[in-house]
Scaffold this motif. Structure first.
Motif, PDB file in Angstrom:
ATOM      1  N   GLN A 247      45.291  39.675  35.652  1.00 12.61           N
ATOM      2  CA  GLN A 247      45.462  40.415  34.391  1.00 12.61           C
ATOM      3  C   GLN A 247      44.306  40.645  33.570  1.00 12.61           C
ATOM      4  O   GLN A 247      44.048  41.445  32.830  1.00 12.61           O
ATOM      5  CB  GLN A 247      46.972  40.267  33.818  1.00 12.61           C
ATOM      6  CG  GLN A 247      48.231  40.334  34.838  1.00 12.61           C
ATOM      7  CD  GLN A 247      48.402  41.814  35.049  1.00 12.61           C
ATOM      8  OE1 GLN A 247      47.819  42.522  34.449  1.00 12.61           O
ATOM      9  NE2 GLN A 247      49.137  41.702  36.185  1.00 12.61           N
ATOM     10  N   GLN A 248      43.684  39.372  33.482  1.00  7.66           N
ATOM     11  CA  GLN A 248      42.390  38.982  32.700  1.00  7.66           C
ATOM     12  C   GLN A 248      41.450  40.185  32.990  1.00  7.66           C
ATOM     13  O   GLN A 248      40.815  41.039  32.341  1.00  7.66           O
ATOM     14  CB  GLN A 248      41.861  37.818  32.970  1.00  7.66           C
ATOM     15  CG  GLN A 248      42.492  36.979  32.286  1.00  7.66           C
ATOM     16  CD  GLN A 248      42.160  35.416  32.402  1.00  7.66           C
ATOM     17  OE1 GLN A 248      41.160  35.310  33.078  1.00  7.66           O
ATOM     18  NE2 GLN A 248      42.736  34.474  31.697  1.00  7.66           N
ATOM     19  N   VAL A 249      41.090  40.549  34.587  1.00 15.45           N
ATOM     20  CA  VAL A 249      40.319  41.473  35.052  1.00 15.45           C
ATOM     21  C   VAL A 249      40.694  42.978  34.718  1.00 15.45           C
ATOM     22  O   VAL A 249      40.065  43.629  34.420  1.00 15.45           O
ATOM     23  CB  VAL A 249      40.134  41.419  36.566  1.00 15.45           C
ATOM     24  CG1 VAL A 249      39.327  42.406  37.046  1.00 15.45           C
ATOM     25  CG2 VAL A 249      39.440  39.925  36.933  1.00 15.45           C
ATOM     26  N   LYS A 250      42.122  43.229  34.726  1.00 21.79           N
ATOM     27  CA  LYS A 250      42.563  44.645  34.384  1.00 21.79           C
ATOM     28  C   LYS A 250      42.283  44.839  32.947  1.00 21.79           C
ATOM     29  O   LYS A 250      42.127  46.003  32.743  1.00 21.79           O
ATOM     30  CB  LYS A 250      43.946  44.665  34.781  1.00 21.79           C
ATOM     31  CG  LYS A 250      44.113  44.510  36.224  1.00 21.79           C
ATOM     32  CD  LYS A 250      45.096  45.658  36.759  1.00 21.79           C
ATOM     33  CE  LYS A 250      45.422  45.247  38.201  1.00 21.79           C
ATOM     34  NZ  LYS A 250      45.218  46.568  38.937  1.00 21.79           N
ATOM     35  N   ALA A 251      41.976  43.931  32.079  1.00 20.41           N
ATOM     36  CA  ALA A 251      42.023  44.174  30.586  1.00 20.41           C
ATOM     37  C   ALA A 251      40.649  44.630  30.375  1.00 20.41           C
ATOM     38  O   ALA A 251      40.179  44.683  29.296  1.00 20.41           O
ATOM     39  CB  ALA A 251      42.405  42.877  29.802  1.00 20.41           C
ATOM     40  N   LEU A 252      39.632  44.851  31.415  1.00 24.99           N
ATOM     41  CA  LEU A 252      38.151  45.102  31.039  1.00 24.99           C
ATOM     42  C   LEU A 252      38.195  46.323  30.202  1.00 24.99           C
ATOM     43  O   LEU A 252      38.876  47.189  30.576  1.00 24.99           O
ATOM     44  CB  LEU A 252      37.443  44.998  32.525  1.00 24.99           C
ATOM     45  CG  LEU A 252      37.455  43.461  33.167  1.00 24.99           C
ATOM     46  CD1 LEU A 252      36.486  44.015  34.503  1.00 24.99           C
ATOM     47  CD2 LEU A 252      36.418  42.701  32.197  1.00 24.99           C
TER      48      LEU A 252
END
Length: 162
Positions: A105-110
């Motif tokens: 989810q952190q990566v998707k928030a880029l």
């Protein structure tokens, strides 16, 4: 409190309903969801989908009677079994799933212009700049190689925010 989770088989597309009813019976439920983008009628929409469609995890918190009630719980079918024994999942496995989803989810928030680091592949440990998403599982990045910025398409799983 038990450190063992059990796998509950749910009725089709009734994972959330089964989870709610098992929680009402004092069970601890883990139903992992993924945020995904889908195309519907030519438009991109964001949806929450179960990571394991048709399944959820249940920890009984010492209330082993709950295991016998799973079959009669609304939205649930039964416990996943090997032979006559319900499948047990160690706490560390569920913890690992939670940690991996959190990282995804952190990566998707880029956002465009974010600094990222490649954690796999031939350019492992290189830093790059996030440009845009390319489908559901890939991204376009700018990587500085040999004095030039090069556009690369990589898997989202290869990226890590800096």
């Amino acid at each position: 409190m038990s450190d063992t989770w059990y796998v509950v088989i749910t009725k089709p597309r009734q994972e959330a309903r089964a989870a709610e009813h098992l929680r009402n019976q004092k069970g601890e439920v883990y139903l992992p969801f993924l945020t995904v983008e889908r195309l519907r009628q030519g438009k991109r929409i964001t949806l929450q989908e179960p990571l394991f469609p048709g399944y959820l995890f249940l920890r009984t918190k010492g209330n082993e009677v709950l295991l016998s009630r799973v079959r009669s719980t609304i939205g649930a079918r039964s416990l996943l079994r090997f032979g006559n024994e319900p499948v047990r999942v160690e706490n560390c496995i569920v913890d690992d799933i939670q940690a991996r989803l959190e990282k995804m989810q952190q990566v998707k928030a880029l956002e465009r212009g974010d600094s990222i680091c490649l954690k796999e592949g031939p350019f492992r440990a290189y830093q790059a700049i996030f440009q845009e998403y390319c489908g559901q599982e890939r991204a376009v990045i700018l990587l500085n190689l040999l004095g030039q910025q090069n556009r690369l398409v990589v898997q989202l799983s290869q990226l890590e925010p800096v």
